[in-house]
Design a protein around this motif. Structure first.
Motif, PDB file in Angstrom:
ATOM      1  N   ASP A  45       0.841  -1.214   0.000  1.00  0.00           N
ATOM      2  CA  ASP A  45       0.000   0.000   0.000  1.00  0.00           C
ATOM      3  C   ASP A  45       0.867   1.250   0.000  1.00  0.00           C
ATOM      4  N   ALA A  46       1.890   1.236   0.843  1.00  0.00           N
ATOM      5  CA  ALA A  46       2.779   2.404   0.941  1.00  0.00           C
ATOM      6  C   ALA A  46       3.486   2.634  -0.392  1.00  0.00           C
ATOM      7  N   ALA A  47       3.837   1.539  -1.071  1.00  0.00           N
ATOM      8  CA  ALA A  47       4.490   1.659  -2.376  1.00  0.00           C
ATOM      9  C   ALA A  47       3.551   2.351  -3.362  1.00  0.00           C
ATOM     10  N   ALA A  48       2.308   1.880  -3.398  1.00  0.00           N
ATOM     11  CA  ALA A  48       1.337   2.484  -4.319  1.00  0.00           C
ATOM     12  C   ALA A  48       1.114   3.954  -3.974  1.00  0.00           C
ATOM     13  N   SER A  49       1.029   4.270  -2.686  1.00  0.00           N
ATOM     14  CA  SER A  49       0.823   5.671  -2.278  1.00  0.00           C
ATOM     15  C   SER A  49       1.986   6.561  -2.680  1.00  0.00           C
ATOM     16  N   ALA A  50       3.185   5.990  -2.647  1.00  0.00           N
ATOM     17  CA  ALA A  50       4.367   6.790  -2.990  1.00  0.00           C
ATOM     18  C   ALA A  50       4.295   7.305  -4.424  1.00  0.00           C
ATOM     19  N   LEU A  51       3.487   6.623  -5.249  1.00  0.00           N
ATOM     20  CA  LEU A  51       3.402   7.022  -6.665  1.00  0.00           C
ATOM     21  C   LEU A  51       2.439   8.179  -6.894  1.00  0.00           C
ATOM     22  N   GLN A  52       1.748   8.611  -5.836  1.00  0.00           N
ATOM     23  CA  GLN A  52       0.717   9.645  -6.008  1.00  0.00           C
ATOM     24  C   GLN A  52       1.194  10.930  -6.686  1.00  0.00           C
ATOM     25  N   PRO A  53       2.426  11.399  -6.427  1.00  0.00           N
ATOM     26  CA  PRO A  53       2.853  12.629  -7.121  1.00  0.00           C
ATOM     27  C   PRO A  53       2.967  12.484  -8.641  1.00  0.00           C
ATOM     28  N   LEU A  54       2.939  11.242  -9.151  1.00  0.00           N
ATOM     29  CA  LEU A  54       3.102  11.040 -10.592  1.00  0.00           C
ATOM     30  C   LEU A  54       1.750  11.113 -11.290  1.00  0.00           C
ATOM     31  N   ALA A  55       1.780  11.573 -12.542  1.00  0.00           N
ATOM     32  CA  ALA A  55       0.562  11.530 -13.333  1.00  0.00           C
ATOM     33  C   ALA A  55       0.222  10.059 -13.604  1.00  0.00           C
ATOM     34  N   GLY A  56      -1.074   9.747 -13.662  1.00  0.00           N
ATOM     35  CA  GLY A  56      -1.478   8.354 -13.873  1.00  0.00           C
ATOM     36  C   GLY A  56      -1.095   7.855 -15.256  1.00  0.00           C
ATOM     37  N   GLY A  57      -1.531   6.644 -15.569  1.00  0.00           N
ATOM     38  CA  GLY A  57      -1.195   6.056 -16.870  1.00  0.00           C
ATOM     39  C   GLY A  57      -0.841   4.602 -16.674  1.00  0.00           C
ATOM     40  N   PRO A  58      -0.612   3.882 -17.770  1.00  0.00           N
ATOM     41  CA  PRO A  58      -0.400   2.436 -17.676  1.00  0.00           C
ATOM     42  C   PRO A  58       0.845   2.042 -16.874  1.00  0.00           C
ATOM     43  N   VAL A  59       1.918   2.825 -16.977  1.00  0.00           N
ATOM     44  CA  VAL A  59       3.135   2.456 -16.244  1.00  0.00           C
ATOM     45  C   VAL A  59       2.901   2.587 -14.739  1.00  0.00           C
ATOM     46  N   VAL A  60       2.346   3.720 -14.335  1.00  0.00           N
ATOM     47  CA  VAL A  60       2.087   3.942 -12.914  1.00  0.00           C
ATOM     48  C   VAL A  60       1.116   2.884 -12.392  1.00  0.00           C
ATOM     49  N   GLN A  61       0.138   2.542 -13.207  1.00  0.00           N
ATOM     50  CA  GLN A  61      -0.836   1.534 -12.794  1.00  0.00           C
ATOM     51  C   GLN A  61      -0.156   0.162 -12.592  1.00  0.00           C
ATOM     52  N   ALA A  62       0.711  -0.188 -13.524  1.00  0.00           N
ATOM     53  CA  ALA A  62       1.411  -1.480 -13.408  1.00  0.00           C
ATOM     54  C   ALA A  62       2.311  -1.486 -12.172  1.00  0.00           C
ATOM     55  N   LEU A  63       3.035  -0.387 -11.964  1.00  0.00           N
ATOM     56  CA  LEU A  63       3.919  -0.318 -10.793  1.00  0.00           C
ATOM     57  C   LEU A  63       3.098  -0.383  -9.508  1.00  0.00           C
ATOM     58  N   ALA A  64       1.980   0.326  -9.483  1.00  0.00           N
ATOM     59  CA  ALA A  64       1.164   0.393  -8.266  1.00  0.00           C
ATOM     60  C   ALA A  64       0.623  -0.980  -7.872  1.00  0.00           C
ATOM     61  N   GLY A  65       0.457  -1.872  -8.856  1.00  0.00           N
ATOM     62  CA  GLY A  65      -0.086  -3.196  -8.555  1.00  0.00           C
ATOM     63  C   GLY A  65       0.968  -4.202  -8.120  1.00  0.00           C
ATOM     64  N   LEU A  66       2.242  -3.867  -8.332  1.00  0.00           N
ATOM     65  CA  LEU A  66       3.321  -4.845  -8.132  1.00  0.00           C
ATOM     66  C   LEU A  66       3.356  -5.447  -6.720  1.00  0.00           C
ATOM     67  N   GLY A  67       3.343  -4.596  -5.719  1.00  0.00           N
ATOM     68  CA  GLY A  67       3.444  -5.084  -4.335  1.00  0.00           C
ATOM     69  C   GLY A  67       2.340  -6.072  -4.001  1.00  0.00           C
ATOM     70  N   HIS A  68       1.118  -5.730  -4.405  1.00  0.00           N
ATOM     71  CA  HIS A  68      -0.008  -6.628  -4.090  1.00  0.00           C
ATOM     72  C   HIS A  68       0.053  -7.925  -4.891  1.00  0.00           C
ATOM     73  N   HIS A  69       0.541  -7.867  -6.132  1.00  0.00           N
ATOM     74  CA  HIS A  69       0.724  -9.106  -6.898  1.00  0.00           C
ATOM     75  C   HIS A  69       1.687 -10.036  -6.169  1.00  0.00           C
ATOM     76  N   LEU A  70       2.734  -9.443  -5.602  1.00  0.00           N
ATOM     77  CA  LEU A  70       3.717 -10.245  -4.872  1.00  0.00           C
ATOM     78  C   LEU A  70       3.060 -10.960  -3.693  1.00  0.00           C
ATOM     79  N   VAL A  71       2.329 -10.188  -2.896  1.00  0.00           N
ATOM     80  CA  VAL A  71       1.716 -10.774  -1.701  1.00  0.00           C
ATOM     81  C   VAL A  71       0.645 -11.795  -2.090  1.00  0.00           C
ATOM     82  N   ASP A  72      -0.134 -11.465  -3.140  1.00  0.00           N
ATOM     83  CA  ASP A  72      -1.211 -12.366  -3.553  1.00  0.00           C
ATOM     84  C   ASP A  72      -0.676 -13.674  -4.127  1.00  0.00           C
ATOM     85  N   SER A  73       0.620 -13.674  -4.528  1.00  0.00           N
ATOM     86  CA  SER A  73       1.197 -14.898  -5.089  1.00  0.00           C
ATOM     87  C   SER A  73       1.550 -15.919  -4.013  1.00  0.00           C
ATOM     88  N   LEU A  74       1.510 -15.500  -2.751  1.00  0.00           N
ATOM     89  CA  LEU A  74       1.879 -16.426  -1.667  1.00  0.00           C
ATOM     90  C   LEU A  74       0.883 -17.577  -1.594  1.00  0.00           C
TER      91      LEU A  74
END
Ligand code: IPE
Ligand code: IPE
Ligand code: MG
Ligand code: MG
Length: 325
Positions: free
Chosen positions: A294-323
Protein backbone atom coordinates in the motif's frame (compact mmCIF):
# COMPACT_ATOMS: atom_id res chain seq x y z
CA UNK A 1 6.75 -19.07 -8.60
CA UNK A 2 5.11 -16.35 -10.60
CA UNK A 3 6.84 -14.73 -13.54
CA UNK A 4 7.49 -11.13 -14.31
CA UNK A 5 4.54 -10.97 -16.74
CA UNK A 6 2.16 -11.35 -13.81
CA UNK A 7 4.09 -8.98 -11.58
CA UNK A 8 4.53 -6.14 -14.05
CA UNK A 9 2.17 -6.51 -16.97
CA UNK A 10 3.23 -3.74 -19.30
CA UNK A 11 3.12 -3.97 -23.11
CA UNK A 12 6.52 -3.47 -24.71
CA UNK A 13 8.48 -4.20 -21.53
CA UNK A 14 9.75 -7.45 -23.06
CA UNK A 15 11.43 -5.55 -25.91
CA UNK A 16 13.32 -3.33 -23.48
CA UNK A 17 14.30 -6.37 -21.42
CA UNK A 18 15.65 -8.14 -24.53
CA UNK A 19 18.02 -5.21 -24.94
CA UNK A 20 18.98 -5.51 -21.26
CA UNK A 21 19.78 -9.20 -21.93
CA UNK A 22 22.16 -8.26 -24.73
CA UNK A 23 23.86 -5.68 -22.51
CA UNK A 24 24.20 -8.26 -19.72
CA UNK A 25 25.84 -10.82 -21.97
CA UNK A 26 28.27 -8.27 -23.29
CA UNK A 27 29.08 -7.07 -19.81
CA UNK A 28 30.06 -10.50 -18.46
CA UNK A 29 32.43 -11.27 -21.31
CA UNK A 30 36.00 -11.59 -20.07
CA UNK A 31 39.32 -12.30 -21.79
CA UNK A 32 39.32 -15.40 -19.65
CA UNK A 33 36.92 -17.97 -21.13
CA UNK A 34 36.48 -19.75 -17.81
CA UNK A 35 35.47 -16.54 -16.01
CA UNK A 36 33.02 -15.75 -18.83
CA UNK A 37 31.49 -19.20 -18.42
CA UNK A 38 31.14 -18.97 -14.65
CA UNK A 39 29.89 -15.37 -14.71
CA UNK A 40 27.23 -16.36 -17.27
CA UNK A 41 26.08 -19.39 -15.29
CA UNK A 42 23.47 -17.75 -13.02
CA UNK A 43 22.64 -15.14 -15.61
CA UNK A 44 21.75 -17.83 -18.16
CA UNK A 45 19.68 -19.68 -15.56
CA UNK A 46 17.19 -16.82 -15.76
CA UNK A 47 15.50 -15.38 -12.73
CA UNK A 48 12.66 -12.91 -12.83
CA UNK A 49 14.79 -9.89 -13.90
CA UNK A 50 12.65 -7.82 -11.55
CA UNK A 51 15.26 -5.13 -10.91
CA UNK A 52 15.98 -4.27 -14.57
CA UNK A 53 12.24 -4.56 -15.24
CA UNK A 54 11.70 -1.80 -12.68
CA UNK A 55 14.40 0.33 -14.32
CA UNK A 56 13.01 0.03 -17.83
CA UNK A 57 9.38 0.32 -16.68
CA UNK A 58 10.26 3.61 -14.98
CA UNK A 59 12.09 4.64 -18.16
CA UNK A 60 8.79 4.20 -19.98
CA UNK A 61 7.37 7.10 -17.98
CA UNK A 62 9.58 9.37 -20.09
CA UNK A 63 9.59 7.67 -23.49
CA UNK A 64 7.81 4.93 -25.42
CA UNK A 65 10.81 2.65 -25.35
CA UNK A 66 13.89 2.72 -23.20
CA UNK A 67 16.88 4.87 -24.15
CA UNK A 68 20.30 3.24 -24.31
CA UNK A 69 21.13 4.79 -20.91
CA UNK A 70 18.05 3.26 -19.30
CA UNK A 71 18.93 -0.17 -20.76
CA UNK A 72 22.49 0.03 -19.42
CA UNK A 73 21.12 1.17 -16.06
CA UNK A 74 18.89 -1.90 -15.99
CA UNK A 75 21.83 -4.15 -16.82
CA UNK A 76 23.91 -2.58 -14.06
CA UNK A 77 21.36 -3.29 -11.31
CA UNK A 78 20.90 -6.90 -12.46
CA UNK A 79 24.68 -7.36 -12.41
CA UNK A 80 24.80 -6.10 -8.82
CA UNK A 81 21.97 -8.50 -7.98
CA UNK A 82 23.61 -11.54 -9.58
CA UNK A 83 26.99 -10.66 -8.07
CA UNK A 84 25.41 -10.42 -4.63
CA UNK A 85 23.64 -13.75 -5.20
CA UNK A 86 27.01 -15.41 -5.93
CA UNK A 87 28.26 -14.09 -2.60
CA UNK A 88 24.98 -14.82 -0.78
CA UNK A 89 25.11 -18.47 -1.84
CA UNK A 90 28.62 -18.75 -0.39
CA UNK A 91 27.42 -17.18 2.86
CA UNK A 92 24.32 -19.43 2.96
CA UNK A 93 26.19 -22.53 1.73
CA UNK A 94 23.36 -22.88 -0.77
CA UNK A 95 23.52 -25.54 -3.49
CA UNK A 96 20.59 -24.53 -5.72
CA UNK A 97 19.67 -21.14 -7.20
CA UNK A 98 17.39 -20.34 -10.14
CA UNK A 99 16.81 -24.12 -10.33
CA UNK A 100 20.47 -24.78 -11.21
CA UNK A 101 23.55 -25.59 -9.17
CA UNK A 102 24.98 -22.53 -7.42
CA UNK A 103 28.39 -21.25 -8.50
CA UNK A 104 29.87 -22.28 -5.13
CA UNK A 105 28.42 -25.79 -5.38
CA UNK A 106 29.72 -26.28 -8.89
CA UNK A 107 33.11 -24.53 -8.79
CA UNK A 108 33.78 -23.88 -5.08
CA UNK A 109 33.71 -20.87 -2.79
CA UNK A 110 36.88 -19.24 -4.11
CA UNK A 111 35.58 -19.10 -7.66
CA UNK A 112 32.17 -17.91 -6.43
CA UNK A 113 33.70 -15.02 -4.48
CA UNK A 114 35.83 -13.90 -7.41
CA UNK A 115 32.92 -14.23 -9.83
CA UNK A 116 30.75 -12.13 -7.54
CA UNK A 117 33.50 -9.51 -7.43
CA UNK A 118 33.79 -9.60 -11.21
CA UNK A 119 30.04 -9.06 -11.64
CA UNK A 120 30.08 -6.13 -9.20
CA UNK A 121 33.06 -4.67 -11.07
CA UNK A 122 31.27 -4.93 -14.40
CA UNK A 123 28.17 -3.32 -12.85
CA UNK A 124 30.31 -0.41 -11.66
CA UNK A 125 31.92 -0.04 -15.07
CA UNK A 126 28.51 0.21 -16.73
CA UNK A 127 27.26 2.67 -14.12
CA UNK A 128 30.32 4.87 -14.70
CA UNK A 129 29.24 5.36 -18.32
CA UNK A 130 25.97 6.80 -16.98
CA UNK A 131 27.56 9.68 -15.11
CA UNK A 132 28.77 10.44 -11.58
CA UNK A 133 25.35 10.50 -9.91
CA UNK A 134 24.40 7.00 -11.07
CA UNK A 135 27.89 5.75 -10.40
CA UNK A 136 27.89 7.05 -6.83
CA UNK A 137 24.38 5.74 -6.26
CA UNK A 138 25.28 2.23 -7.37
CA UNK A 139 28.42 2.22 -5.23
CA UNK A 140 26.46 3.40 -2.19
CA UNK A 141 23.86 0.70 -2.84
CA UNK A 142 26.49 -2.05 -2.93
CA UNK A 143 27.59 -0.72 0.46
CA UNK A 144 24.01 -0.89 1.76
CA UNK A 145 23.69 -4.51 0.56
CA UNK A 146 26.79 -5.39 2.58
CA UNK A 147 25.50 -3.53 5.65
CA UNK A 148 22.19 -5.41 5.43
CA UNK A 149 23.88 -8.78 5.02
CA UNK A 150 26.20 -8.08 7.95
CA UNK A 151 23.25 -7.00 10.11
CA UNK A 152 21.63 -10.35 9.30
CA UNK A 153 24.78 -12.35 10.01
CA UNK A 154 25.24 -10.74 13.39
CA UNK A 155 21.92 -12.23 14.50
CA UNK A 156 22.44 -15.73 13.11
CA UNK A 157 20.95 -18.29 15.49
CA UNK A 158 19.80 -15.45 17.78
CA UNK A 159 16.36 -16.32 19.16
CA UNK A 160 16.30 -12.80 20.64
CA UNK A 161 16.48 -11.12 17.21
CA UNK A 162 14.02 -8.21 17.20
CA UNK A 163 11.57 -7.03 14.58
CA UNK A 164 13.58 -3.79 14.28
CA UNK A 165 16.80 -5.71 13.66
CA UNK A 166 15.03 -7.73 10.99
CA UNK A 167 13.57 -4.66 9.26
CA UNK A 168 16.91 -2.85 9.29
CA UNK A 169 18.60 -5.87 7.69
CA UNK A 170 16.08 -6.28 4.86
CA UNK A 171 16.03 -2.53 4.16
CA UNK A 172 19.76 -2.79 3.46
CA UNK A 173 20.05 -6.13 1.75
CA UNK A 174 16.99 -5.90 -0.51
CA UNK A 175 14.96 -2.67 -0.42
CA UNK A 176 18.01 -0.53 -1.21
CA UNK A 177 18.63 -2.26 -4.57
CA UNK A 178 14.96 -2.22 -5.61
CA UNK A 179 14.85 1.45 -4.72
CA UNK A 180 18.03 2.12 -6.68
CA UNK A 181 16.66 0.17 -9.67
CA UNK A 182 13.76 2.61 -9.83
CA UNK A 183 15.91 5.67 -9.13
CA UNK A 184 18.40 4.79 -11.87
CA UNK A 185 15.49 4.36 -14.29
CA UNK A 186 14.21 7.80 -13.32
CA UNK A 187 17.62 9.49 -13.50
CA UNK A 188 18.68 7.95 -16.81
CA UNK A 189 15.28 8.75 -18.33
CA UNK A 190 15.70 12.38 -17.29
CA UNK A 191 12.63 12.62 -15.03
CA UNK A 192 12.30 15.62 -12.70
CA UNK A 193 13.18 15.70 -8.98
CA UNK A 194 9.63 15.08 -7.74
CA UNK A 195 9.31 11.98 -9.91
CA UNK A 196 12.79 10.76 -8.97
CA UNK A 197 11.98 11.07 -5.26
CA UNK A 198 8.57 9.39 -5.60
CA UNK A 199 9.97 6.44 -7.56
CA UNK A 200 12.88 6.02 -5.15
CA UNK A 201 10.45 5.78 -2.25
CA UNK A 202 8.19 3.45 -4.25
CA UNK A 203 11.12 1.07 -4.84
CA UNK A 204 12.08 1.11 -1.19
CA UNK A 205 8.55 0.19 -0.04
CA UNK A 206 8.07 -2.45 -2.72
CA UNK A 207 11.50 -3.84 -1.78
CA UNK A 208 10.40 -4.27 1.84
CA UNK A 209 7.26 -6.12 0.68
CA UNK A 210 9.41 -8.21 -1.65
CA UNK A 211 11.77 -9.47 1.06
CA UNK A 212 8.97 -10.15 3.56
CA UNK A 213 7.34 -12.26 0.83
CA UNK A 214 10.63 -14.05 0.04
CA UNK A 215 11.01 -14.83 3.73
CA UNK A 216 7.42 -16.11 3.90
CA UNK A 217 8.05 -18.33 0.87
CA UNK A 218 10.99 -19.90 2.70
CA UNK A 219 8.45 -20.98 5.37
CA UNK A 220 5.41 -21.88 3.25
CA UNK A 221 6.85 -22.67 -0.19
CA UNK A 222 8.45 -25.75 -1.71
CA UNK A 223 11.98 -26.02 -3.08
CA UNK A 224 10.62 -27.13 -6.46
CA UNK A 225 8.47 -24.04 -6.85
CA UNK A 226 11.17 -21.69 -5.55
CA UNK A 227 14.12 -23.08 -7.50
CA UNK A 228 16.10 -22.77 -4.26
CA UNK A 229 15.88 -24.77 -1.03
CA UNK A 230 12.83 -23.96 1.13
CA UNK A 231 13.40 -23.81 4.87
CA UNK A 232 16.98 -22.75 4.28
CA UNK A 233 16.71 -19.59 6.41
CA UNK A 234 16.08 -21.76 9.48
CA UNK A 235 19.01 -24.01 8.58
CA UNK A 236 21.25 -20.95 8.36
CA UNK A 237 19.90 -19.54 11.62
CA UNK A 238 18.25 -16.59 9.86
CA UNK A 239 15.12 -15.98 11.93
CA UNK A 240 12.79 -13.92 9.77
CA UNK A 241 9.70 -11.95 10.79
CA UNK A 242 7.19 -14.81 11.13
CA UNK A 243 9.72 -16.73 13.23
CA UNK A 244 10.42 -13.68 15.41
CA UNK A 245 6.68 -13.24 15.97
CA UNK A 246 6.05 -16.95 16.61
CA UNK A 247 8.90 -16.89 19.14
CA UNK A 248 7.11 -14.07 20.99
CA UNK A 249 3.91 -16.14 21.46
CA UNK A 250 3.82 -18.20 24.66
CA UNK A 251 2.79 -21.48 23.05
CA UNK A 252 4.68 -21.49 19.76
CA UNK A 253 7.57 -19.65 21.41
CA UNK A 254 8.14 -22.48 23.89
CA UNK A 255 8.04 -25.09 21.12
CA UNK A 256 10.41 -23.11 18.90
CA UNK A 257 12.92 -22.47 21.65
CA UNK A 258 13.32 -26.25 21.93
CA UNK A 259 14.46 -26.31 18.31
CA UNK A 260 16.09 -23.02 17.40
CA UNK A 261 19.35 -21.39 18.43
CA UNK A 262 21.47 -24.13 16.88
CA UNK A 263 21.87 -26.04 13.60
CA UNK A 264 18.86 -28.22 12.72
CA UNK A 265 18.41 -31.58 11.03
CA UNK A 266 16.12 -31.74 7.99
CA UNK A 267 13.48 -33.26 10.21
CA UNK A 268 13.74 -30.47 12.79
CA UNK A 269 13.49 -27.83 10.03
CA UNK A 270 10.13 -29.29 9.00
CA UNK A 271 8.96 -29.33 12.63
CA UNK A 272 10.02 -25.72 13.13
CA UNK A 273 8.30 -24.66 9.88
CA UNK A 274 5.13 -26.43 11.06
CA UNK A 275 5.23 -24.61 14.42
CA UNK A 276 5.67 -21.21 12.74
CA UNK A 277 2.74 -22.00 10.43
CA UNK A 278 0.52 -23.11 13.31
CA UNK A 279 -0.40 -19.66 14.64
CA UNK A 280 -1.10 -16.26 13.14
CA UNK A 281 2.52 -15.29 12.45
CA UNK A 282 2.35 -16.11 8.74
CA UNK A 283 -0.86 -14.14 8.17
CA UNK A 284 0.45 -11.25 10.25
CA UNK A 285 3.64 -11.06 8.17
CA UNK A 286 1.59 -11.20 4.95
CA UNK A 287 -0.47 -8.31 6.36
CA UNK A 288 2.69 -6.30 6.95
CA UNK A 289 3.80 -7.02 3.37
CA UNK A 290 0.40 -5.70 2.24
CA UNK A 291 0.97 -2.50 4.18
CA UNK A 292 4.32 -2.05 2.41
CA UNK A 293 2.54 -2.71 -0.89
CA UNK A 294 0.00 0.00 0.00
CA UNK A 295 2.78 2.40 0.94
CA UNK A 296 4.49 1.66 -2.38
CA UNK A 297 1.34 2.48 -4.32
CA UNK A 298 0.82 5.67 -2.28
CA UNK A 299 4.37 6.79 -2.99
CA UNK A 300 3.40 7.02 -6.67
CA UNK A 301 0.72 9.64 -6.01
CA UNK A 302 2.85 12.63 -7.12
CA UNK A 303 3.10 11.04 -10.59
CA UNK A 304 0.56 11.53 -13.33
CA UNK A 305 -1.48 8.35 -13.87
CA UNK A 306 -1.19 6.06 -16.87
CA UNK A 307 -0.40 2.44 -17.68
CA UNK A 308 3.14 2.46 -16.24
CA UNK A 309 2.09 3.94 -12.91
CA UNK A 310 -0.84 1.53 -12.79
CA UNK A 311 1.41 -1.48 -13.41
CA UNK A 312 3.92 -0.32 -10.79
CA UNK A 313 1.16 0.39 -8.27
CA UNK A 314 -0.09 -3.20 -8.56
CA UNK A 315 3.32 -4.84 -8.13
CA UNK A 316 3.44 -5.08 -4.33
CA UNK A 317 -0.01 -6.63 -4.09
CA UNK A 318 0.72 -9.11 -6.90
CA UNK A 319 3.72 -10.25 -4.87
CA UNK A 320 1.72 -10.77 -1.70
CA UNK A 321 -1.21 -12.37 -3.55
CA UNK A 322 1.20 -14.90 -5.09
CA UNK A 323 1.88 -16.43 -1.67
CA UNK A 324 0.45 -19.95 -1.38
CA UNK A 325 -1.43 -19.17 1.85
C1 IPE B 1 16.44 -13.22 -4.57
O1 IPE B 1 15.89 -12.27 -5.44
C2 IPE B 1 17.16 -12.53 -3.48
C3 IPE B 1 16.27 -11.71 -2.64
C4 IPE B 1 16.47 -10.44 -2.45
C5 IPE B 1 15.15 -12.34 -1.99
P1 IPE B 1 14.90 -12.67 -6.62
O2 IPE B 1 13.75 -13.44 -6.07
O3 IPE B 1 14.58 -11.44 -7.40
O4 IPE B 1 15.79 -13.66 -7.47
P2 IPE B 1 15.77 -13.94 -9.04
O5 IPE B 1 16.50 -12.80 -9.66
O6 IPE B 1 14.35 -14.03 -9.52
O7 IPE B 1 16.50 -15.24 -9.18
C1 IPE C 1 18.77 -11.91 -0.20
O1 IPE C 1 18.40 -12.62 0.87
C2 IPE C 1 20.24 -11.77 -0.28
C3 IPE C 1 20.74 -10.72 -1.15
C4 IPE C 1 20.45 -9.46 -1.02
C5 IPE C 1 21.65 -11.12 -2.22
P1 IPE C 1 18.11 -14.16 0.88
O2 IPE C 1 19.28 -14.91 1.45
O3 IPE C 1 16.78 -14.34 1.51
O4 IPE C 1 17.99 -14.54 -0.66
P2 IPE C 1 17.68 -16.01 -1.16
O5 IPE C 1 16.48 -16.49 -0.43
O6 IPE C 1 18.92 -16.82 -0.88
O7 IPE C 1 17.40 -15.84 -2.63
MG1 MG D 1 20.27 -16.59 0.60
MG1 MG E 1 15.39 -15.92 1.01
Amino acid sequence: VLGLETLLDLPGLGDDLDRVEDALHQAVRSDDAFLTEVASHLLDAGGKRLRPALTVAVGRLAAGSASEAVVLGGASVELVHVGSLCHDDVIDEATTRRSVETVNARWGNLVAILTGDFLLARASELAATLGPEVSELLAATIGHLCEGQVRELRHAFDVGRTEDAYLAAIAGKTASLLSTSCRIGALTAGLGPVEVAALTEFGRQVGMAFQVVDDLLDLVGTSEALGKPAGHDLVEGVYTLPVIWALAEADTGAQLKELLGRPLSADEVERARAVVRSNGAITAAADLARRYADAAASALQPLAGGPVVQALAGLGHHLVDSLPL
